[in-house]
Write a protein that holds these residues in place. Sequence first.
Motif, PDB file in Angstrom:
ATOM      1  N   ASP A  24       0.806  -1.215   0.000  1.00 38.13           N
ATOM      2  CA  ASP A  24       0.000   0.000   0.000  1.00 38.13           C
ATOM      3  C   ASP A  24       0.847   1.278   0.000  1.00 38.13           C
ATOM      4  N   PHE A  25       2.164   1.136   0.100  1.00 38.02           N
ATOM      5  CA  PHE A  25       3.108   2.249  -0.083  1.00 38.02           C
ATOM      6  C   PHE A  25       4.122   1.817  -1.147  1.00 38.02           C
ATOM      7  N   PRO A  26       3.727   1.796  -2.410  1.00 43.70           N
ATOM      8  CA  PRO A  26       4.575   1.203  -3.456  1.00 43.70           C
ATOM      9  C   PRO A  26       5.921   1.898  -3.643  1.00 43.70           C
ATOM     10  N   GLU A  27       6.030   3.154  -3.236  1.00 43.48           N
ATOM     11  CA  GLU A  27       7.291   3.879  -3.405  1.00 43.48           C
ATOM     12  C   GLU A  27       8.273   3.639  -2.259  1.00 43.48           C
ATOM     13  N   TRP A  28       7.832   2.980  -1.207  1.00 46.93           N
ATOM     14  CA  TRP A  28       8.681   2.813  -0.028  1.00 46.93           C
ATOM     15  C   TRP A  28       9.661   1.660  -0.224  1.00 46.93           C
ATOM     16  N   LYS A  29      10.928   1.911   0.028  1.00 47.60           N
ATOM     17  CA  LYS A  29      11.964   0.880  -0.010  1.00 47.60           C
ATOM     18  C   LYS A  29      12.956   1.150   1.121  1.00 47.60           C
ATOM     19  N   GLN A  30      13.075   0.203   2.033  1.00 40.27           N
ATOM     20  CA  GLN A  30      14.065   0.314   3.115  1.00 40.27           C
ATOM     21  C   GLN A  30      13.904   1.631   3.892  1.00 40.27           C
ATOM     22  N   GLU A  31      12.706   1.892   4.379  1.00 35.32           N
ATOM     23  CA  GLU A  31      12.440   3.160   5.057  1.00 35.32           C
ATOM     24  C   GLU A  31      12.660   3.020   6.573  1.00 35.32           C
ATOM     25  N   PRO A  32      13.520   3.864   7.162  1.00 32.76           N
ATOM     26  CA  PRO A  32      13.900   3.730   8.578  1.00 32.76           C
ATOM     27  C   PRO A  32      12.861   4.343   9.522  1.00 32.76           C
ATOM     28  N   VAL A  33      11.759   3.675   9.686  1.00 32.35           N
ATOM     29  CA  VAL A  33      10.643   4.225  10.460  1.00 32.35           C
ATOM     30  C   VAL A  33      11.057   4.493  11.906  1.00 32.35           C
ATOM     31  N   ARG A  34      11.635   3.494  12.566  1.00 32.67           N
ATOM     32  CA  ARG A  34      11.936   3.657  13.989  1.00 32.67           C
ATOM     33  C   ARG A  34      12.959   4.765  14.234  1.00 32.67           C
ATOM     34  N   SER A  35      14.053   4.770  13.488  1.00 37.44           N
ATOM     35  CA  SER A  35      15.096   5.757  13.754  1.00 37.44           C
ATOM     36  C   SER A  35      14.615   7.173  13.441  1.00 37.44           C
ATOM     37  N   GLN A  36      13.837   7.331  12.363  1.00 35.48           N
ATOM     38  CA  GLN A  36      13.354   8.661  12.008  1.00 35.48           C
ATOM     39  C   GLN A  36      12.387   9.203  13.063  1.00 35.48           C
ATOM     40  N   LEU A  37      11.484   8.366  13.528  1.00 37.79           N
ATOM     41  CA  LEU A  37      10.529   8.836  14.529  1.00 37.79           C
ATOM     42  C   LEU A  37      11.199   9.027  15.890  1.00 37.79           C
ATOM     43  N   SER A  38      12.202   8.219  16.188  1.00 37.14           N
ATOM     44  CA  SER A  38      12.945   8.402  17.443  1.00 37.14           C
ATOM     45  C   SER A  38      13.604   9.772  17.472  1.00 37.14           C
ATOM     46  N   VAL A  39      14.192  10.158  16.346  1.00 33.85           N
ATOM     47  CA  VAL A  39      14.848  11.462  16.265  1.00 33.85           C
ATOM     48  C   VAL A  39      13.814  12.586  16.349  1.00 33.85           C
ATOM     49  N   ARG A  40      12.715  12.436  15.634  1.00 33.33           N
ATOM     50  CA  ARG A  40      11.729  13.520  15.583  1.00 33.33           C
ATOM     51  C   ARG A  40      11.013  13.710  16.922  1.00 33.33           C
ATOM     52  N   PHE A  41      10.711  12.601  17.609  1.00 32.85           N
ATOM     53  CA  PHE A  41       9.997  12.708  18.887  1.00 32.85           C
ATOM     54  C   PHE A  41      10.938  12.795  20.095  1.00 32.85           C
ATOM     55  N   ASN A  42      12.209  12.415  19.901  1.00 30.22           N
ATOM     56  CA  ASN A  42      13.156  12.347  21.011  1.00 30.22           C
ATOM     57  C   ASN A  42      12.636  11.421  22.115  1.00 30.22           C
TER      58      ASN A  42
END
Length: 325
Positions: free
Chosen positions: A100-118
């Motif tokens: 359902d996200f055809p453009e997504w490849k190897q997307e770092p969900v956890r690390s990106q949200l960890s940085v954004r939310f601290n």
Amino acid sequence: MLRSTQPRQGSSANHILGINLDGEKLLVVYGSPNGMVYERLAVPTPEDASFAAVVELIMLQADKLLTLTQAQRLPLPDRVAVAISGNLDFESGVVLSAEDFPEWKQEPVRSQLSVRFNLPVTVEQKANAGALAEYYFGAGQKAHDFVFISLDPVVRVGILTTGQLYRNSSGTAGQLGKLPLSEEGPAGFGRPGSLTGFASARGMRELAQMRFPDHWNSDIDLFQMITDANAGDPYAQEVFAEAGAQLGNGLVVLTYLLQPEMIIVGFPGCLLGDVLIKPAQDTLSQAARLDEAQLPKIIPSPLCTRLQALEALAPAVHQFHQLQP
């Protein structure tokens, strides 16, 4: 963005910011490990959205939600939990791919949200999060082993036994929806004629258009179809009976392989009750040719309308329980 400065040492995740994300919707909730949900916000996910765009949407909705909770003098969350569609590398928190996200490849969900939310972030595949929600709050509380079936955005299963989820190293476990059932048919987010095509939320809308194109508008809302079926509309009941029968066919191999105590059907299938469940159970019984004692009981999730919010909290809830002495 409202956020705490640094997570407390030994934090037990008493206040959780939960995120339930797929290619059609984003749900953000504020809750606790006991399953209490204090606030929630939901918005559609933009079609074919990039990972960066979805992260920005998450931050925007989280900001709005936390503004509401701050107005109620609720504490800031000390952990973020994410239930997400697609193939997830659990150890790294990277989404490898998603139908359902055809453009997504190897997307770092956890690390990106960890940085954004601290804040610490726990990420779980959506079907697994559903299984955990049932284990802690629903029909799985007294079960030794069971299978949870997510129907939205694709048909996918979470397998839980003795309190532990089944995972494989590639993050691709549970993709029952890819099972081919027919040479042609609805597709949903999968291939035409697949189990996802016949039994997923999007697939059932397509099935209705294929079978009865003059009965519904092209933009028919699935929840209106469910309301119609439960009110006795024979066209809607026939569509969901076919979807249920195909779901039963898809569960035959799973039944032989795992012999689970029960199979729990998630949202929105749980809203249909016997309209969907009885054809699934009957077809499974006929196709599997097993004694009744060997057949799993197929049941709608008792959490149902609460399920998506509890899926959002479940990854952190599970971690909370795992850390208890």
